[in-house]
Structures are given as C-alpha cells and as structure tokens.
Write a protein that holds these residues in place. Structure first.
Motif, PDB file in Angstrom:
ATOM      1  N   LEU A 228       2.146   1.311  -1.500  1.00  0.00           N
ATOM      2  CA  LEU A 228       1.938   2.540  -2.262  1.00  0.00           C
ATOM      3  C   LEU A 228       3.242   3.295  -2.452  1.00  0.00           C
ATOM      4  O   LEU A 228       3.567   3.758  -3.553  1.00  0.00           O
ATOM      5  CB  LEU A 228       0.920   3.405  -1.517  1.00  0.00           C
ATOM      6  CG  LEU A 228       0.399   4.674  -2.173  1.00  0.00           C
ATOM      7  CD1 LEU A 228      -0.519   4.325  -3.335  1.00  0.00           C
ATOM      8  CD2 LEU A 228      -0.356   5.517  -1.151  1.00  0.00           C
TER       9      LEU A 228
ATOM     10  N   LEU B  15      -6.077   4.751   0.940  1.00  0.00           N
ATOM     11  CA  LEU B  15      -4.787   4.288   0.435  1.00  0.00           C
ATOM     12  C   LEU B  15      -4.959   3.213  -0.634  1.00  0.00           C
ATOM     13  O   LEU B  15      -4.209   3.172  -1.617  1.00  0.00           O
ATOM     14  CB  LEU B  15      -3.927   3.772   1.589  1.00  0.00           C
ATOM     15  CG  LEU B  15      -3.533   4.841   2.631  1.00  0.00           C
ATOM     16  CD1 LEU B  15      -2.794   4.195   3.798  1.00  0.00           C
ATOM     17  CD2 LEU B  15      -2.686   5.932   2.004  1.00  0.00           C
TER      18      LEU B  15
ATOM     19  N   ARG C  68      -3.737   3.596  -4.467  1.00  0.00           N
ATOM     20  CA  ARG C  68      -2.943   2.534  -5.087  1.00  0.00           C
ATOM     21  C   ARG C  68      -3.573   2.086  -6.399  1.00  0.00           C
ATOM     22  O   ARG C  68      -2.869   1.828  -7.388  1.00  0.00           O
ATOM     23  CB  ARG C  68      -2.816   1.347  -4.127  1.00  0.00           C
ATOM     24  CG  ARG C  68      -1.877   0.240  -4.587  1.00  0.00           C
ATOM     25  CD  ARG C  68      -1.744  -0.816  -3.496  1.00  0.00           C
ATOM     26  NE  ARG C  68      -0.791  -1.852  -3.865  1.00  0.00           N
ATOM     27  CZ  ARG C  68      -1.099  -2.935  -4.572  1.00  0.00           C
ATOM     28  NH1 ARG C  68      -2.332  -3.107  -5.011  1.00  0.00           N
ATOM     29  NH2 ARG C  68      -0.179  -3.845  -4.849  1.00  0.00           N
TER      30      ARG C  68
ATOM     31  N   LEU D 149       0.261  11.268  -5.888  1.00  0.00           N
ATOM     32  CA  LEU D 149       0.169  11.521  -4.451  1.00  0.00           C
ATOM     33  C   LEU D 149       0.226  13.011  -4.139  1.00  0.00           C
ATOM     34  O   LEU D 149      -0.398  13.478  -3.181  1.00  0.00           O
ATOM     35  CB  LEU D 149       1.279  10.778  -3.714  1.00  0.00           C
ATOM     36  CG  LEU D 149       1.222   9.246  -3.815  1.00  0.00           C
ATOM     37  CD1 LEU D 149       2.332   8.609  -2.996  1.00  0.00           C
ATOM     38  CD2 LEU D 149      -0.133   8.728  -3.369  1.00  0.00           C
TER      39      LEU D 149
ATOM     40  N   PRO E 227       0.338   9.703   3.080  1.00  0.00           N
ATOM     41  CA  PRO E 227       1.362   9.348   2.088  1.00  0.00           C
ATOM     42  C   PRO E 227       2.571  10.279   2.096  1.00  0.00           C
ATOM     43  O   PRO E 227       3.663   9.880   1.652  1.00  0.00           O
ATOM     44  CB  PRO E 227       0.601   9.442   0.758  1.00  0.00           C
ATOM     45  CG  PRO E 227      -0.807   9.097   1.113  1.00  0.00           C
ATOM     46  CD  PRO E 227      -1.013   9.731   2.469  1.00  0.00           C
TER      47      PRO E 227
END
Length: 407
Positions: free
Chosen positions: A136, A176, A180, A334, A364
């Motif tokens: 990511l 996550l 992504r 993000l 993140p």
C-alpha cells in the motif's frame, strides 16, 4: 499495465518472494521482542494483577476482550440480555463480532485449545497486514521508506495485538486490502472485504464515510482523472453496502434478543465502568462527557479545560492531515481514510485507556514517520515504538489493575 506485466513474469515473482522474505524477517524479529516482553510481563504479574501471580503466556493470550471472543466461540450469543442487580444491561457477547472468534475456533480444532487458534489467527494476520501495508505504501513512498513503515508497524506500541486473542490484526488485513483496492481502483473485491470488515470488529461505518468522501473527491478531480460511470456505480453501491453492514449487527442483536436497542445497550454497559449510572448515547456525547470526566472529575483541572483540550486536539489533528508534508506524501486516499476513521471515533467513542488500541486502524500513517531519511530519526522512532510497546504490555498485562490499564 505495468503491474500486470510485472506480476506475470518470473523475475517479478522472484522479487515478490524477496519482499515477502524481507517482511517476514522484520515481522519475526519483532515478534521475538514482543514475546520476550510478554514473558517478562507474565513474570511481573502479581496478586493484584488481573492475571494473578502465576500468569503464563496462554493467560495473556486469553486476557481481557480475548476471553469474550472465546465465550462467543464456545457459547454463541445470548437470546436474552443479562442484567445487573439494578436491571441495567450487563456486559455480554453482543459487543464482539463473530468472524475472529469462529475463525480462531476453526483453526484451533486440531489443537483442542481456542487460545492456540486465536494466537495463530492473530500472528498470521499480522504478517499478512505487514505485507499489504508495504504494498500500500510503496505506491506512495519509496521502497526503503515503506520497509521502515513496516518496521514501525510490526514493532509499534500496540504490536502485542499480533499475539493475543483480539480481532484487530484480522481487521487490519481486510482494511488494508480494501484501501489497496481503492487506491488501484479495483472495486470488485470490496464487495467481499466490506462484510468481512463489518463482522470482524466495529469500524465499517467509518469506511462508508471514507467512500462518501472519496467519491466526492473523485467527482471534483474528474478532469484530472476520468471518472467512468461504472466507477460511480461501484462507489455508491459499496457505500450503501458498508452502511447496511454497519447497522446489520444492531438489527440482528435486536431480532435475536427481542430488544431493539440490544447492541447499543451492550456497548454502553462498558461505559458504566467509568461513569456509573445509566449511560446514554448521541453523536459526540462520548468525547464531550469524557472531557468533563477526565479533566473535571479525575484530574481536577475543570471540565472547561477538557473542552478546550478536545477542540485544540481536533484542530491540531486536522492541521497535521492537511498540511504536514510527510503525511501529504501518503496521498489523498489514505488521508481521507484517516479523517473518516477519526470522525467515526469522535462521533461514537468514549475515550479511555482503550483509545490506543482503537487508533490501530490508522496504521497507514506509519508511512509518514518513515519518510524522513535520517538514520537518527528512524532509529529514534523505532526506539520510541519499543519503549511504547513495553509500557503498554507492562501496564495492561503485568499490572492491569487500574481504570487506565484496560487495553
């Protein structure tokens, strides 16, 4: 196109294997350190600790909320809500989603011990989350910085969650992966990931807000990046799905128990540990009440001080997400997720010692700590992570006997 050609070639597969090995070495090293911390915490556990003087690693794996997941796996959910002597709804299994509990039970079948299954699920999920986090962040920052972000993530203050019976590590995998998919505009997988998130732990409503903000951003920037109709349909449908999943557990709890407010009453039962009496809920009420409680009642600094600190904190966090260059490097998606999740917490959560654990879905943001190239900086962050990890393990597991020592 570049990714498709790379993933289909032998050299790229070798490269992926090297990355998986690199992340594995980082993750295993971090788990060794955490294991040492947990062993020491078990040795330091005394008669006044929740775990007693003879605590072992299995006791810690099954500690705190892990025991509730264990109860879910063994007995399911009550059809009648338990009550306290005053008639209020007592703490019960409806506060805990089923995916982690039952997956751990499935994995534990060959071992005959749910704790083993819970440990395996958490530690494997932590490694999977580390891999996805690297992928990511590498889309936004360089390979070295993404690797350091994984180091901070794997050795972070809350890294013990990768080795105990909590659902956070498994939730992080789904989250996550979902982020992504959004970054790469691959929406089809989200129809599976959104329900998995929603039935692993609370937080999918934050993802619904994220999709709404992301959709608005995509519309406003459609001149720079074309916005085809099928993408609009995906974003809208997935947003609706996230909302439906987010409220479905409440509806299910109400249907099974015959009490429409069963889930909310169950969640509020925990709040009475801090504020005795009948708890209530409306958006923002948790943080406002907590500001008065912690600053006014506990620390004797005055409720007004608490309100000022709360507003200042909100403004400061907004400024960080908007203006700090290292955070901006992570990309709009993000940052929008971080904003959405923080708004979600602000609306629904009563801040107490669990706030540290509740911030794990912001993982993140470790990428922002990894962007500066200074070895001194990165080494300092790693040391801070390890110190924070020991502090958390020591207080929550070795001691675990005060109101602020609940993970």
């Amino acid at each position: 196109m570049a990714e498709r050609s790379l993933t289909g070639s032998a050299p790229a597969r070798a490269g992926l294997g090297a990355i998986a090995l690199r992340i594995a070495l980082i993750y295993i090293s971090a788990r060794v350190v955490t294991t040492v911390f947990l062993i020491v915490a078990a040795e330091l556990s005394g008669p006044s600790s929740r775990f007693g003087a003879d605590a072992g690693l299995v006791d810690l794996v099954l500690g705190w909320d892990a025991r509730w997941y264990w109860i879910v796996a063994e007995t399911g959910y009550p059809s009648e809500l338990p009550r306290t002597e005053s008639g209020a709804v007592a703490e019960n299994q409806w506060a805990f989603m089923p995916v982690f509990a039952y997956l751990a039970k499935l994995i534990s079948l060959p071992f005959g011990n749910w704790a083993v299954g819970a440990f395996v699920v958490s530690i494997v999920a932590g490694y999977a989350a580390s891999l996805v986090l690297f992928s990511l962040l590498r889309d936004k920052i360089d390979d070295t910085a993404a690797t350091w972000a994984v180091v901070f993530f794997a050795a972070g203050p809350l890294a013990a969650l990768f080795q105990v019976g909590y659902a956070e590590a498994l939730f992080l995998v789904w989250l996550l992966l979902a982020l992504r998919c959004v970054l790469r505009r691959r929406y089809a997988w989200l129809y599976l990931l959104v329900p998995l998130m929603g039935f692993t732990r609370p937080g999918v409503l934050a993802f619904a807000l994220f999709l709404a903000l992301f959709g608005c951003w995509r519309f406003l920037t459609r001149a720079r990046e074309p916005l085809p109709g099928r993408e609009i349909v995906h974003i809208v449908l997935l947003g609706i799905l996230a909302v439906v999943v987010g409220f479905s557990w409440q509806l299910l709890a109400g249907w099974v128990t015959g009490e429409s407010g069963a889930y909310l009453a169950t969640e509020l039962a925990w709040r009475r540990n801090w504020i005795p009496g009948e708890a209530s809920f409306f958006p923002l009420e948790g943080f406002v009440s907590a500001a008065a409680f912690w600053f006014g009642t506990v620390w004797r600094l005055g409720a007004v001080t608490g309100y000022v600190v709360l507003v200042t904190l909100v403004i400061a966090i907004a400024a960080v997400l908007l203006f700090v260059p290292q955070v901006k490097r992570l990309g709009v998606e993000l940052r929008l997720w971080s904003v959405s999740y923080l708004i979600y917490l602000l609306l629904v959560f009563f801040p107490q010692s669990s706030i540290f654990r509740l911030l794990v879905p912001l993982s993140p943001l470790w990428g922002a700590f990894a962007v500066p190239r200074s070895p001194v900086w990165r080494g300092g962050v790693l040391v801070a992570c390890l110190v924070g990890q020991w502090w958390w393990i020591y207080n929550m597991y070795a001691l675990g006997n005060a109101i602020w020592q609940i993970p």
